[in-house]
Design a protein around this motif. Structure first.
Motif, PDB file in Angstrom:
ATOM      1  N   GLN B  24      41.054  32.340  37.096  1.00  0.00           N
ATOM      2  CA  GLN B  24      42.345  32.584  37.735  1.00  0.00           C
ATOM      3  C   GLN B  24      43.410  32.911  36.684  1.00  0.00           C
ATOM      4  OE1 GLN B  24      43.046  32.614  41.253  1.00  0.00           O
ATOM      5  NE2 GLN B  24      44.675  33.702  40.221  1.00  0.00           N
ATOM      6  N   MET B  55      34.788  43.223  35.966  1.00  0.00           N
ATOM      7  CA  MET B  55      35.455  43.176  37.269  1.00  0.00           C
ATOM      8  C   MET B  55      36.946  43.440  37.097  1.00  0.00           C
ATOM      9  SD  MET B  55      33.134  40.193  38.866  1.00  0.00           S
ATOM     10  CE  MET B  55      32.209  39.782  37.410  1.00  0.00           C
ATOM     11  N   ASP B  57      39.160  44.988  39.359  1.00  0.00           N
ATOM     12  CA  ASP B  57      40.133  44.938  40.444  1.00  0.00           C
ATOM     13  C   ASP B  57      39.855  43.827  41.445  1.00  0.00           C
ATOM     14  OD1 ASP B  57      37.868  46.105  41.194  1.00  0.00           O
ATOM     15  OD2 ASP B  57      38.733  47.973  41.921  1.00  0.00           O
ATOM     16  N   THR B  58      39.326  42.718  40.974  1.00  0.00           N
ATOM     17  CA  THR B  58      39.165  41.571  41.866  1.00  0.00           C
ATOM     18  C   THR B  58      40.415  40.706  41.761  1.00  0.00           C
ATOM     19  OG1 THR B  58      37.979  40.511  40.092  1.00  0.00           O
ATOM     20  CG2 THR B  58      36.658  41.474  41.810  1.00  0.00           C
ATOM     21  N   LYS B  59      40.727  40.046  42.868  1.00  0.00           N
ATOM     22  CA  LYS B  59      41.964  39.266  42.908  1.00  0.00           C
ATOM     23  C   LYS B  59      41.705  37.772  42.942  1.00  0.00           C
ATOM     24  CE  LYS B  59      45.393  42.324  44.855  1.00  0.00           C
ATOM     25  NZ  LYS B  59      44.637  43.540  45.136  1.00  0.00           N
ATOM     26  N   ASP B  60      40.460  37.397  43.221  1.00  0.00           N
ATOM     27  CA  ASP B  60      40.190  35.986  43.421  1.00  0.00           C
ATOM     28  C   ASP B  60      38.967  35.550  42.608  1.00  0.00           C
ATOM     29  OD1 ASP B  60      41.082  33.788  45.482  1.00  0.00           O
ATOM     30  OD2 ASP B  60      38.907  33.639  45.266  1.00  0.00           O
ATOM     31  N   PRO B  61      39.012  34.346  42.013  1.00  0.00           N
ATOM     32  CA  PRO B  61      37.886  33.868  41.192  1.00  0.00           C
ATOM     33  C   PRO B  61      36.580  33.793  41.970  1.00  0.00           C
ATOM     34  CG  PRO B  61      39.766  32.372  41.011  1.00  0.00           C
ATOM     35  CD  PRO B  61      40.143  33.394  42.026  1.00  0.00           C
ATOM     36  N   ALA B  62      36.662  33.665  43.304  1.00  0.00           N
ATOM     37  CA  ALA B  62      35.431  33.550  44.084  1.00  0.00           C
ATOM     38  C   ALA B  62      34.499  34.724  43.814  1.00  0.00           C
ATOM     39  CB  ALA B  62      35.764  33.479  45.568  1.00  0.00           C
ATOM     40  N   ALA B  63      35.083  35.899  43.564  1.00  0.00           N
ATOM     41  CA  ALA B  63      34.266  37.081  43.319  1.00  0.00           C
ATOM     42  C   ALA B  63      33.456  36.919  42.038  1.00  0.00           C
ATOM     43  CB  ALA B  63      35.160  38.317  43.238  1.00  0.00           C
ATOM     44  N   LEU B  66      30.754  34.372  42.443  1.00  0.00           N
ATOM     45  CA  LEU B  66      29.624  34.945  43.171  1.00  0.00           C
ATOM     46  C   LEU B  66      28.662  35.627  42.200  1.00  0.00           C
ATOM     47  CD1 LEU B  66      28.660  35.812  46.167  1.00  0.00           C
ATOM     48  CD2 LEU B  66      29.730  37.976  45.607  1.00  0.00           C
ATOM     49  N   GLU B  67      29.224  36.430  41.299  1.00  0.00           N
ATOM     50  CA  GLU B  67      28.389  37.126  40.313  1.00  0.00           C
ATOM     51  C   GLU B  67      27.741  36.133  39.354  1.00  0.00           C
ATOM     52  OE1 GLU B  67      27.382  40.166  39.885  1.00  0.00           O
ATOM     53  OE2 GLU B  67      28.416  40.878  41.672  1.00  0.00           O
TER      54      GLU B  67
END
Lengths: 313, 139
Positions: B24, B55, B57-63, B66-67
């Motif tokens: 974050q 990554m 253009d991700t906005k959230d750590p969840a992405a 996931l990876e």
């Protein structure tokens, strides 16, 4: 976010009662719901459902603070309805509402269609879909015209792969993103019938009703007001007649048809002012008068002479 | 021997929650988060394999989590996995933060080799016991 804030406060002894009104005011939820009422005409079932969801999330918020178990509710939705009934508009609002309620962490909306999810060759679809899902994490993923994902006639279509990945993430990462599917009613029904997994993973099936004549008129007024136009009394009557005539014709797309009609009325208005000589009052620039609307082909053909080009209006 | 390198090398391994917070932090600064893995733990080995693309253009750590979960599923417990954050802003264009998020269950450590040179000189080199085996079979 909001739960974090409340957790950061010095821990008071657990109170025996809670003031839901106060909670309601703190979240700023009233603002959003009022705004929704003000800016979206009609759509009663939609607003009711949004209120219900808001109430549930509010109660959950309080429950969490009282130490009661809270299971993350499934908030995946499907919006069905005829063209121009406001599905996309509501989806945009939804992201904001869910963010303020603290259900999604970031509150951004990623709007996609089949092209963004499905690849063009073997092995292309999974990374593409995953990329979009990652982008939407913490927010809302809006899939417009979702039924295009599934092509019944071609069993080797890559859409199926995208659907499988979507389903998996929708199930396993409910707290990370909300998926909203939108599309025309009959086609969505068909889509859900061939993908029962989808239907059961979506908790909220919201149907967007068609607008009544009055509602369409109010929508037209709001659209015009936003662009600093207004109707003359004659223009007002002409628009009522127009709406009635247009509704009877094929390819009627609710608010979208009205927007197109207004755009054309503006064209004619500009042309009319341009043609008139001499100085014009500033007021004239922002008044849509009856001739601007009455010149429409829709009204000329209203007596059923020729509707073949009604699509062009 | 526990291999350490990167930003939090002096701390015990971060938990998933802590990793999330670091991600974050990176995203708040607009850095692109990237996952890399390797089975050659030598400190001078800077060329780790990339797990997917950075990554941007991700906005959230969840992405990223996931990876990371996917990467751990494949290499967890038998490779080193590190997370790095790249700052693409003009003038920096470099990695701003990097730390190890997963390591092999068993780390055999390094051997110190002494090479006797002319004139009683000694050249030193370190060599991981793990690299005696071919790539992919090391841990």
């Amino acid at each position: 976010m909001s739960t974090k804030e409340s957790a950061g406060l010095p821990e008071p002894a657990l109170p025996q009662s809670v003031n839901l009104r106060q909670e309601y005011a703190e979240t700023g939820l009233a603002d959003i719901l009022d705004q929704l009422d003000r800016e979206l005409v009609g759509l009663l079932p939609v607003k009711t459902r949004i209120r219900e969801i808001a109430a549930l999330l509010l109660v959950d918020r309080v429950r969490r603070r009282m130490g009661l178990t809270v299971e993350t509710p499934t908030l995946h939705m499907s919006f069905t309805g005829n063209p121009g009934t406001g599905k996309t508009t509501v989806a945009m609002r939804m992201a904001d509402i869910l963010h303020r309620l603290g259900y999604v962490r970031k509150g951004h909306l990623v709007s996609v269609t089949r092209d963004d999810l499905v690849g063009q060759y073997i092995g292309h679809t999974a990374p593409k879909t995953k990329e979009i899902l990652k982008k939407a994490m913490g927010g809302v993923l809006f899939i417009d015209e979702a039924y295009y994902l599934y092509r019944q006639e071609n069993e080797r279509d890559y859409g199926q792969e995208a659907i499988e990945i979507l389903l998996q993430v929708m199930e396993n990462q409910r707290e990370d993103l909300v998926v909203i599917l939108a599309g025309y009613g009959d086609r969505m029904d068909k889509f859900f019938r061939s993908n029962p997994g989808f239907r059961s993973r979506i908790a909220h099936h919201i149907d967007f009703p068609d607008y009544s004549d009055d509602e369409l008129l109010r929508i037209a007024e709001i659209m015009l007001a936003k662009q600093n136009y207004r109707l003359s009394p004659d223009g007002h009557d002409a628009l009522i007649a127009y709406i009635e005539a247009r509704k009877g014709q094929p390819l009627f797309a609710n608010a979208r048809s009205i927007r197109n009609a207004l755009d054309r009325a503006r064209l004619r208005q500009a042309n009319r002012i341009f043609a008139s000589d001499g100085a014009i009052a500033i007021d004239t620039l922002s008044i849509i008068d009856a001739p601007d609307i009455l010149a429409s082909r829709v009204l000329k053909n209203a007596n059923g002479a020729d509707t073949s080009d009604a699509g062009k209006e | 021997m526990r291999v350490t390198q990167g930003t939090f090398s002096f701390l015990p391994d971060l938990t998933d929650d802590q990793i999330k917070k670091q991600i974050q932090y990176c995203m708040d600064h607009g850095w692109a988060v990237n996952l890399e893995f390797t089975d050659d733990p030598h400190p001078r080995n800077t060329y780790w394999e990339m797990w997917g693309l950075p990554m941007f253009d991700t906005k959230d750590p969840a992405a990223v989590m996931l990876e990371l979960a996917e990467c751990r599923k494949v290499y967890g417990g038998r490779m080193y996995i590190r997370l790095s954050a790249f700052d693409s802003s003009h003038g920096w264009e470099s990695v701003k933060l990097s730390f190890i998020v997963d390591r092999p269950a068993n780390e055999p450590g390094f051997m110190l080799e002494r090479q006797e040179r002319a004139g009683r000189k000694i050249a030193y080199t370190t060599r991981s016991y793990a690299v005696n085996k071919p790539q992919g079979e090391r841990y």
